[in-house]
Design a protein around this motif. Structure first.
Motif, PDB file in Angstrom:
ATOM      1  N   VAL A   1       8.916  11.810   0.209  1.00  0.00           N
ATOM      2  CA  VAL A   1       8.018  10.668   0.099  1.00  0.00           C
ATOM      3  C   VAL A   1       7.444  10.622  -1.314  1.00  0.00           C
ATOM      4  O   VAL A   1       6.975  11.623  -1.840  1.00  0.00           O
ATOM      5  N   ASP A   2       7.477   9.447  -1.922  1.00  0.00           N
ATOM      6  CA  ASP A   2       6.866   9.254  -3.238  1.00  0.00           C
ATOM      7  C   ASP A   2       5.394   8.912  -3.006  1.00  0.00           C
ATOM      8  O   ASP A   2       5.012   7.755  -2.898  1.00  0.00           O
ATOM      9  N   TRP A   3       4.559   9.939  -2.910  1.00  0.00           N
ATOM     10  CA  TRP A   3       3.152   9.771  -2.556  1.00  0.00           C
ATOM     11  C   TRP A   3       2.386   8.955  -3.598  1.00  0.00           C
ATOM     12  O   TRP A   3       1.376   8.334  -3.291  1.00  0.00           O
ATOM     13  N   GLU A   4       2.844   8.939  -4.828  1.00  0.00           N
ATOM     14  CA  GLU A   4       2.172   8.203  -5.892  1.00  0.00           C
ATOM     15  C   GLU A   4       2.370   6.689  -5.762  1.00  0.00           C
ATOM     16  O   GLU A   4       1.595   5.915  -6.304  1.00  0.00           O
TER      17      GLU A   4
ATOM     18  N   GLY B   1       3.001   2.066  -0.667  1.00  0.00           N
ATOM     19  CA  GLY B   1       2.445   0.741  -0.555  1.00  0.00           C
ATOM     20  C   GLY B   1       2.625  -0.122  -1.795  1.00  0.00           C
ATOM     21  O   GLY B   1       2.177  -1.255  -1.830  1.00  0.00           O
ATOM     22  N   VAL B   2       3.285   0.415  -2.791  1.00  0.00           N
ATOM     23  CA  VAL B   2       3.529  -0.339  -4.021  1.00  0.00           C
ATOM     24  C   VAL B   2       4.913  -0.968  -3.906  1.00  0.00           C
ATOM     25  O   VAL B   2       5.897  -0.292  -3.630  1.00  0.00           O
ATOM     26  N   ASP B   3       4.987  -2.275  -4.093  1.00  0.00           N
ATOM     27  CA  ASP B   3       6.285  -2.955  -4.017  1.00  0.00           C
ATOM     28  C   ASP B   3       6.907  -3.108  -5.369  1.00  0.00           C
ATOM     29  O   ASP B   3       6.387  -3.223  -6.369  1.00  0.00           O
TER      30      ASP B   3
END
Length: 71
Positions: free
Chosen positions: A63-66, A69-71
């Motif tokens: 998972v790219d935690w950074e 929710g960023v599209d």
């Protein structure tokens, strides 16, 4: 809950409150002696973990935690 666990709970219900507390503390000591850092899993927990892993489970390392929710 296994049959023996349910039976133990049923038997504890018959005890006076002070003996229930004693039984609870005794069981807690047994569990801590068996698994002091709570890392062991029961057969049921192992089945649930296996089912989760086979159901499309995504490892947190993937998972790219950074950018959640960023599209």
């Amino acid at each position: 809950m296994s049959g023996i666990t349910a039976e133990a709970a049923r038997l504890m219900e018959a005890l006076p409150e002070s003996d229930k507390v004693f039984a609870y503390e005794f069981i807690k000591k047994l569990v801590l002696a068996w698994d002091p850092d709570f890392t062991k899993v029961t057969d049921e927990e192992a089945k649930r973990i296996e089912a989760a892993e086979k159901s499309g489970y995504i490892d947190e390392e993937n998972v790219d935690w950074e950018n959640i929710g960023v599209d």
